[in-house]
Design a protein around this motif. Structure first.
Motif, PDB file in Angstrom:
ATOM      1  N   LEU A 149      -2.389  16.552 -10.819  1.00  0.00           N
ATOM      2  CA  LEU A 149      -1.497  15.386 -10.761  1.00  0.00           C
ATOM      3  C   LEU A 149      -0.949  15.188  -9.347  1.00  0.00           C
ATOM      4  N   ASN A 150      -0.651  16.270  -8.654  1.00  0.00           N
ATOM      5  CA  ASN A 150      -0.203  16.158  -7.260  1.00  0.00           C
ATOM      6  C   ASN A 150      -1.296  15.574  -6.380  1.00  0.00           C
ATOM      7  N   ARG A 151      -2.547  15.976  -6.608  1.00  0.00           N
ATOM      8  CA  ARG A 151      -3.671  15.439  -5.842  1.00  0.00           C
ATOM      9  C   ARG A 151      -3.829  13.947  -6.101  1.00  0.00           C
ATOM     10  N   LEU A 152      -3.732  13.568  -7.367  1.00  0.00           N
ATOM     11  CA  LEU A 152      -3.872  12.166  -7.749  1.00  0.00           C
ATOM     12  C   LEU A 152      -2.774  11.310  -7.098  1.00  0.00           C
ATOM     13  N   GLU A 153      -1.551  11.787  -7.133  1.00  0.00           N
ATOM     14  CA  GLU A 153      -0.436  11.045  -6.530  1.00  0.00           C
ATOM     15  C   GLU A 153      -0.554  11.037  -5.005  1.00  0.00           C
ATOM     16  N   SER A 154      -1.033  12.126  -4.427  1.00  0.00           N
ATOM     17  CA  SER A 154      -1.236  12.173  -2.976  1.00  0.00           C
ATOM     18  C   SER A 154      -2.304  11.179  -2.544  1.00  0.00           C
ATOM     19  N   ASN A 155      -3.343  11.028  -3.354  1.00  0.00           N
ATOM     20  CA  ASN A 155      -4.368  10.027  -3.052  1.00  0.00           C
ATOM     21  C   ASN A 155      -3.752   8.636  -2.972  1.00  0.00           C
ATOM     22  N   GLN A 156      -2.847   8.342  -3.891  1.00  0.00           N
ATOM     23  CA  GLN A 156      -2.201   7.027  -3.847  1.00  0.00           C
ATOM     24  C   GLN A 156      -1.347   6.878  -2.586  1.00  0.00           C
ATOM     25  N   ASN A 157      -0.705   7.950  -2.163  1.00  0.00           N
ATOM     26  CA  ASN A 157       0.064   7.887  -0.917  1.00  0.00           C
ATOM     27  C   ASN A 157      -0.844   7.627   0.274  1.00  0.00           C
ATOM     28  N   ILE A 158      -2.038   8.208   0.276  1.00  0.00           N
ATOM     29  CA  ILE A 158      -3.010   7.955   1.349  1.00  0.00           C
ATOM     30  C   ILE A 158      -3.410   6.486   1.340  1.00  0.00           C
ATOM     31  N   LEU A 159      -3.638   5.938   0.159  1.00  0.00           N
ATOM     32  CA  LEU A 159      -4.072   4.546   0.052  1.00  0.00           C
ATOM     33  C   LEU A 159      -3.015   3.559   0.557  1.00  0.00           C
ATOM     34  N   ARG A 160      -1.770   3.924   0.487  1.00  0.00           N
ATOM     35  CA  ARG A 160      -0.716   2.998   0.905  1.00  0.00           C
ATOM     36  C   ARG A 160      -0.280   3.186   2.357  1.00  0.00           C
ATOM     37  N   GLN A 161      -0.967   4.034   3.112  1.00  0.00           N
ATOM     38  CA  GLN A 161      -0.582   4.280   4.507  1.00  0.00           C
ATOM     39  C   GLN A 161      -0.620   3.013   5.345  1.00  0.00           C
ATOM     40  N   ARG A 162      -1.620   2.202   5.169  1.00  0.00           N
ATOM     41  CA  ARG A 162      -1.765   0.981   5.965  1.00  0.00           C
ATOM     42  C   ARG A 162      -0.828  -0.115   5.489  1.00  0.00           C
ATOM     43  N   TYR A 163      -0.659  -0.216   4.200  1.00  0.00           N
ATOM     44  CA  TYR A 163       0.159  -1.281   3.625  1.00  0.00           C
ATOM     45  C   TYR A 163       0.760  -0.804   2.310  1.00  0.00           C
TER      46      TYR A 163
END
Length: 131
Positions: free
Chosen positions: A60-74
């Motif tokens: 679950l931490n990996r999944l949520e971290s992926n979303q944080n990576i996706l929002r880096q630009r916007y």
């Protein structure tokens, strides 16, 4: 291919492996859209869960971290803060399910609309076989 997210989670709903597969699939789709604009760090996604797989806090931490990576630009307006501190025995609720799908949907709507505006150019040759 984008899989329509479930955006109306209720406390009486059950969350299963197919829901996590959908979230991870949609993470991959959004990552590909974002790559039109920037280079993203590599992300691990798992889309082949079945009834025999049990998720743990690190997943679950990996999944949520992926979303944080996706929002880096916007980061879209209405983004719900990711939970990055899952530990054993933390309950996963319908609010968590809603957040995961809601955030991905916001990113998809933004990037899908923007990638359709990116001009694609190329060249092709047509004519007779002999040059």
């Amino acid at each position: 291919m984008w899989i329509t997210p479930k955006l109306d989670w209720k406390s009486s709903d059950f969350y299963n492996f197919q829901d996590l597969n959908r979230v991870e699939n949609n993470t991959e789709v959004i990552a590909e859209l974002i790559r039109y604009f920037i280079l993203l760090p590599s992300m691990l996604t798992i889309t082949n869960r079945d009834m025999k797989r049990i998720e743990f806090a690190d997943s679950l931490n990996r999944l949520e971290s992926n979303q944080n990576i996706l929002r880096q630009r916007y980061t879209p307006m209405g983004w719900l803060q990711n939970k990055l501190d899952w530990v054993s025995n933390n309950p996963f609720t319908f609010n968590d399910a809603q957040r995961l799908e809601h955030n991905l949907n916001l990113l998809y709507q933004h990037y899908k609309g923007n990638t359709e505006l990116v001009p694609i150019c190329g060249a092709f040759t047509c004519g007779e076989e002999a040059v």
